[in-house]
Scaffold this motif. Structure first.
Motif, short mmCIF file in Angstrom:
data_model
loop_
_atom_site.label_atom_id
_atom_site.label_comp_id
_atom_site.label_asym_id
_atom_site.label_seq_id
_atom_site.Cartn_x
_atom_site.Cartn_y
_atom_site.Cartn_z
N ASP A 17 6.56 -8.76 5.86
CA ASP A 17 7.10 -7.40 5.74
C ASP A 17 6.21 -6.40 6.48
N TRP A 18 6.34 -6.37 7.80
CA TRP A 18 5.51 -5.51 8.63
C TRP A 18 5.90 -4.03 8.52
N GLU A 19 7.13 -3.76 8.19
CA GLU A 19 7.58 -2.37 8.17
C GLU A 19 7.07 -1.60 6.95
N LYS A 20 6.79 -2.30 5.87
CA LYS A 20 6.42 -1.64 4.62
C LYS A 20 5.20 -0.74 4.75
N MET A 21 4.22 -1.19 5.58
CA MET A 21 2.99 -0.42 5.73
C MET A 21 2.75 -0.01 7.18
N GLY A 22 3.85 0.28 7.87
CA GLY A 22 3.73 0.81 9.23
C GLY A 22 3.20 -0.16 10.25
N GLY A 23 3.50 -1.44 10.08
CA GLY A 23 3.12 -2.43 11.08
C GLY A 23 1.78 -3.10 10.84
N LEU A 24 1.09 -2.74 9.76
CA LEU A 24 -0.19 -3.36 9.44
C LEU A 24 -0.15 -3.97 8.04
#
Length: 222
Positions: A17-24
């Motif tokens: 889930d890369w989108e949850k924390m802005g790619g990080l």
């Protein structure tokens, strides 16, 4: 679908889930032998891909906005043995083998302290390995390793008997001391035969997780 109980591979990068924390994603580096938490970093898709490619921990620097390999300046790299994701796929644990102190302050962990409890057995294994080939006159461990498995095995047997005797004739502290003596000599024997506490723990874990008449921690009986 990704097996949530299995270590990640490069093919699993897209399932996180890369989108949850802005790619990080936060990534905790944990010593594979001792269980000690060494550091916290952040990974992008590119950092995780580079980690799988190199076999060493590569993170994303939030302050510099680019990838960086842990230890690229100091030489204290983190060899990655496995990458695990949490149940939501938005945090990572790296099981690593450190080449030296992880913290820039010169300590093993950025969180201070040293491996304790049962985790120290992993540290002990590395200490014993470091004595191999050393000066036998200055190091009892080096002397034992130079003598070979037969002599080490004899010491293990002697220490096992001493622990058994302590169990029925000495107090709690005496049992602790004799257990420590036995585990030290077992660790030396393990080094002489080319395996470590991680592999022993893996066998115990499999037995614990097993099913059927031989399941549990007890070994199979004839």
């Amino acid at each position: 679908m990704r097996d949530r109980n299995a270590p990640l591979s490069a093919s699993d990068i897209g399932s996180l889930d890369w989108e949850k924390m802005g790619g990080l994603l936060p990534a905790v580096a944990q010593d594979s032998a001792t269980g000690q938490v060494l550091m916290l970093g952040y990974m992008s898709r590119e950092a995780l891909a580079a980690t799988f490619e190199k076999g060493r921990a590569v993170f994303h620097s939030r302050s510099r906005g680019k990838l960086w390999e842990k230890g690229e300046t100091s030489g204290n790299r983190l060899t990655v043995r496995a990458v695990l994701a949490d149940c939501d796929g938005d945090a990572l644990v790296l099981k690593v083998e450190p080449a030296g102190p992880t913290c820039h302050l010169g300590t093993a962990s950025c969180f201070g302290g040293a491996a304790d409890g049962a985790g120290f057995l992993g540290t002990l294994g590395r200490i014993v390995a470091g004595r191999a080939g050393g000066d036998s006159a200055a190091s009892y461990t080096a002397r034992l390793l130079a003598a070979g498995p037969a002599e080490i095995a004899q010491k293990v047997g002697e220490e096992g008997v001493e622990l058994a005797l302590a169990a029925v004739g000495r107090d709690r502290q005496g049992c602790i001391e004799e257990t420590a003596d036995l585990l030290y000599h077992v660790t030396v024997l393990m080094e002489a035969r080319g395996f470590g506490w991680e592999e022993v723990a893996a066998v115990l874990r499999r037995r614990h997780e097993g099913s059927g008449p031989n399941g549990g921690l007890s070994p199979p009986r004839a």
